[in-house]
Design an enzyme around this catalytic site. Structure first.
Site: not given
Lengths: 800, 162
Positions: A384-385
């Site tokens: 999630r980045c």
């Protein structure tokens, strides 16, 4: 001529376009149990495949005896590396220029590595047969620490590349070394440090974690022996890339491969890369002529298919006495596990780690990242980045606090003193990025006011006087997302554009298809909103489709917050092409020149004669029957959008925690998150993304860690041990926003899915450490579990 | 392996099946009866994606044998709506954005269904504790709590206040 005479503003609202809190189109199937995830797919004659995995982390395979397994009724095949060798599929190329064993070829390099693939009539028989495969190992010394991996006499992990000068990312300097990546001006940085009033140094590890989406990875591969058509349904965040990769590594013609990504139960980076299970299922269906399903167990998922982070960083920061930052120096040892399967598309081995100067105007910086092999699962992925952005952001947000502590300055004040100012945009960072837009002071000031920052500091001082621990954590992060410009980013030579194809039907409704793939972000809802606002067809009249490579235009998929910045831009551009053609048709219909027309919500009007108009609905019908001479019939467009730059979402977060000094428990009292993702397409969905991202940040900062013992056993690869916050541990999140549109994106949007994870981890970690700051503590390692926090309290003698 | 005959009620319909004693309830539902709403997320009873209602209790069907459900009454997410009319919880989840990827949703719905059957007026804390056996990786639970409250209003339950 128009059938609707409602005022423009009313018609605009009726479109449910950009800015509308439109309810999601996806939900109807999910709330009724009618989602279609990969394990829900049931093709006639499907058989099941699963792996025999290595119990040891490093060893030679002396023998594999599959006879007993093969003799079990219902077992169809047991594949080993020997079986894949004639097909040249026992190894496969990785996205990072390395190779990865599909099935262990004489040697295992990490615990749970894939050794053999058993295919059976059902899952239970398959599980029984796996127990019957006998593998004899000769165990070898194990390395789980990247520092040990680089010791001069360290055992060689990857004998297959021993003696090679490079594994695809520049020169190597040790048998366990993968790459060195250096960026910035070393001499200028050294000089700035030499002349600085104050310097601070901290060793900061961002622990190994795993994205663990609730649905694990899996696929169903089905070869039609008659047509030679291979169809693979799978948990693919990037279906087209999978098709090309399968074609290249399996030698099948690309037009004979159809990849379908059905509903995906969360991805968070886990479902970007190609995994051995996909290859084995494909081989299985080719060999057996029956569909082969492979679905990971949770243990397989956490212990083998990708991990994230495992960055061992040393940060040094130099500043004036008054807190003006002069330079930043960063050294990183990056643990990539046994194979470099780093799933990131940039041309740089450490992705966008050079965003490490963050939101601050830092005149000199130097970064060196060394990638190394260890006897751990291969990777990594961006959990999630955007690629290595969360590691970079954590480093700088921690270093700002470390410096503030050294200067005895308030960390908010230090941030405000060093922010890149709004007038400096577009801002060229010393490490080479052009930040597109931002307004950091406004964001932080707004948050400080909202939480009464001064009041909190006062309360903290009072609590400290009483011996109580209260922490205030700040993060003012800048992300770099929307990979990316094809000059910077590609996969196997394919540029990181993304695509949208729109077809307008004669009755004025539409279908649009995309090269991305939602894993829960709500693309079926939000993409329609973008198109609706551009061409005046209500969102509800636009079907959105993704995930089928036979129908969707080629795209590079969903990860790194790229769907809105890249495919969302393609949607707007494709819609504008539709509108441009519609204008020509409208001119023909109204018998005026194109330039005599003006656009209003859902129609063209003749300038000066507003009663003369043609609506999109009317134009759509005309496109199929009444086009100007020489114009092709139809109203369709396709756009492949290669972004001119990345986008730079940012935010200001403040977190308040109360720490129990007797137990080490941390209670998040308040978390206030202000995000600026540029133009907001659907505020409801944005808020949902932020809630979810913050909760994943809480998971990482407070509990998630993939630990290994000395012999490479992964400790805690189930939800029993690997922290998954429930509704009880998760606090109430407060959200806020500012809007600074991206100047280069067609509608000014920047992407938002990952910001809360990037900023959230730093804010939470800073808050916990801040609770101990008055006791001289400048750093505590993540995750901040009660045990770890208590250890610090105990060490300080304040737990009694 | 020897098989056993079982008989149970699923979503109001009588079902007979012949299964291995080791077969888990989730596989009976998903693979033999085509009820794929409930999902498998962890195999260890932690995530709750497989939650169904068995004899008036929430159970995790990945750790219940099908034979244990014999003679019982099972309700799955497929049985939650009343024909074409959604259950207020289903409507609440859609209205309050209580789901994203949707994978946990069938389990969440069945858990919150039982929660409201047992306690029609839960406070926020009681809702949070009540769903703590169900993991959601996407929403951060905040909108799930709102969805449950939405359903409570629709059901005419007094909205609990803290």
């Amino acid at each position: 001529m128009s059938e609707t005479t409602a005022p423009a503003a009313e018609r605009e609202l009726g479109l449910e376009g950009v800015g509308c809190e439109r309810r999601r189109k996806e939900d109807a199937r999910f709330i009724q149990g009618k989602g279609n995830y990969v394990d829900d797919i049931k093709l006639a004659g499907t058989v099941f495949g699963d792996f025999v995995r290595s119990p040891c982390a490093h060893g030679r395979i002396k023998s594999i005896d599959a006879e007993k397994a093969k003799a079990l009724p219902g077992v169809l095949a047991v594949l080993t590396a020997e079986d894949l060798k004639p097909l040249n599929l026992h190894w496969m190329p990785t996205l990072a220029g390395d190779v990865q064993a599909v099935l262990a070829d004489g040697k295992v390099h990490f615990q749970n590595q894939e050794v053999a693939f058993v295919i059976a009539e059902d899952r239970y028989i398959c599980a029984d047969a796996i127990q019957l495969v006998e593998v004899d190992y000769e165990e070898l010394p194990v390395i789980v620490d990247p520092k040990v991996a680089m010791a001069p006499d360290a055992p060689v992990i990857r004998e297959d590349v021993e003696g090679k000068d490079t594994v695809g990312q520049g020169p190597r300097k040790h048998a366990n070394h993968i790459f060195t990546w250096e960026v910035g001006d070393k001499a200028a940085t050294d000089e700035a440090f030499a002349g600085a009033d104050v310097t601070a140094r901290e060793e900061i590890t961002y622990q190994r974690v795993h994205p663990a989406p609730l649905e694990t990875c899996g696929c169903v591969a089905s070869m039609d022996a008659v047509s030679g058509q291979l169809t693979v349904y799978g948990t693919f965040q990037a279906p087209h890339v999978v098709r090309t990769v399968v074609s290249l590594i399996a030698g099948l013609p690309e037009h004979k491969i159809r990849i379908i990504a059905p509903d995906i139960g969360g991805g968070f980076g886990n479902k970007v890369g190609p995994y051995p299970g996909y290859v084995c299922a494909i081989v299985g269906t080719i060999v057996l002529g029956r569909p082969v399903k492979w679905v990971e167990s949770r243990l397989d998922n956490i212990s083998t298919t990708s991990f994230a982070r495992d960055y061992h960083m040393t940060g040094e920061i130099a500043a004036d006495r008054d807190g003006k930052i002069k330079a930043l120096r960063v050294q990183v040892l990056a643990d990539h596990g046994a194979f470099n399967t780093h799933a990131q598309p940039s041309k740089w081995p450490a992705g966008m780690f050079s965003i490490v100067t963050g939101s601050y105007d830092i005149p000199a910086a130097h970064v060196v990242v060394d990638g190394v092999y260890t006897n751990k699962a291969p990777g990594g992925v961006a959990y999630r980045c955007s690629f290595r952005v969360t590691e970079a952001s954590y480093l700088i947000e921690r270093m700002i606090d470390v410096l503030a502590s050294k200067l005895k300055m308030d960390p908010a004040e230090l941030r405000l003193k060093n922010f890149i100012q709004p007038s400096q945009f577009p801002y060229n960072s010393v490490l080479g990025w052009e930040y597109d837009s931002g307004d950091y002071p406004t964001a932080l000031n707004k948050v400080m006011e909202a939480v009464d920052y001064r009041g909190l500091r006062k309360e903290q001082a009072e609590k400290r006087a009483k011996g109580e621990l209260m922490g205030i954590g700040i993060a003012t992060f800048t992300e770099i997302v929307g990979a990316g410009p094809s000059r910077n980013c590609d996969i196997l030579g394919i540029g990181m554009f993304d695509s949208c194809e729109i077809r307008i039907h004669p009755t004025g409704t539409a279908i649009a298809r995309f090269g991305t793939k939602s894993t829960g972000q709500g693309h079926e809802t939000t993409y329609a909103q973008i198109i609706a606002s551009e061409i005046g067809i209500p969102s509800d009249d636009i079907t959105i489709e993704e995930g089928d490579t036979d129908t969707a235009p080629y795209g590079l998929g969903t990860y790194g917050s790229r769907s809105t910045p890249v495919a969302g831009a393609a949607a707007a551009q494709a819609a504008r092409k539709i509108r441009a053609k519609a204008q020509k048709i409208a001119a023909h219909m109204l018998e005026v020149g194109e330039d005599d027309l003006e656009w209003e919500v859902d129609r063209f009007r003749v300038k000066g004669l507003p009663e003369k108009m043609a609506t999109m609905k009317e134009i759509a019908m005309a496109a199929y029957g009444n086009v100007p001479a020489g114009m092709e019939h139809g109203l369709e467009s396709v756009d492949y959008y290669d972004p001119p730059n990345f986008t730079f979402p940012f935010g200001a977060y403040i977190c308040v925690v109360d720490v129990d000094r007797f137990t080490g428990e941390v209670a998040v009292r308040r978390f206030y998150a202000l995000d600026d993702c540029g133009t907001r397409i659907n505020p409801m969905i944005i808020e949902g993304q932020i809630h979810g991202g913050l909760t994943e940040a809480l998971a990482i900062a407070m509990g998630q860690e993939l630990l290994f013992d000395d012999i490479g056993n992964v400790l805690g690869a189930s939800f029993l041990d690997y922290f998954m916050p429930t509704a009880v541990e998760t606090p109430h999140w407060e959200t806020d926003f500012t809007v600074t549109p991206s100047p280069h994106h067609p509608i000014g949007a920047k992407g938002v899915g990952e910001s809360p994870n990037v900023g959230g981890v730093s804010a939470l970690s800073n808050a916990v450490i801040d609770a101990f700051a008055h006791l001289g503590v400048t750093h505590m390692p993540m995750p901040h579990t009660p045990w770890r926090v208590w250890q610090k309290a105990n060490e300080l003698g304040i737990d009694r | 392996m020897a098989k056993t005959d079982i008989k149970l009620t699923i979503n109001g319909e009588e079902v007979e099946a012949t299964v291995e004693p080791r077969m888990l309830l989730i596989y009976l539902l998903r693979e033999h009866l085509g009820l794929t709403g409930a999902h498998i997320g962890c195999e260890t009873s932690h995530c709750g994606a497989c939650t169904v209602d068995l004899d008036g209790k929430s159970v995790k069907s990945c750790t219940v044998f099908a034979v244990q459900a014999s003679g019982g009454e099972v309700m799955t997410v497929e049985g939650l709506a009343n024909g074409a009319e959604l259950h207020p919880l289903q409507a609440g989840f859609a209205e309050e954005h209580g789901l994203q990827c949707g994978f946990c949703t069938p389990g969440m719905l069945m858990r919150t269904y039982r929660l409201l059957e047992d306690n029609p007026n839960p406070s926020e804390d009681e809702i949070r504790v009540g769903i703590s056996g169900n993991i959601c990786r996407c929403t951060g639970y905040q909108n799930i709590v709102k969805a449950v409250r939405h359903a409570m209003r629709e059901l005419g339950h007094k909205e609990a206040t803290e």
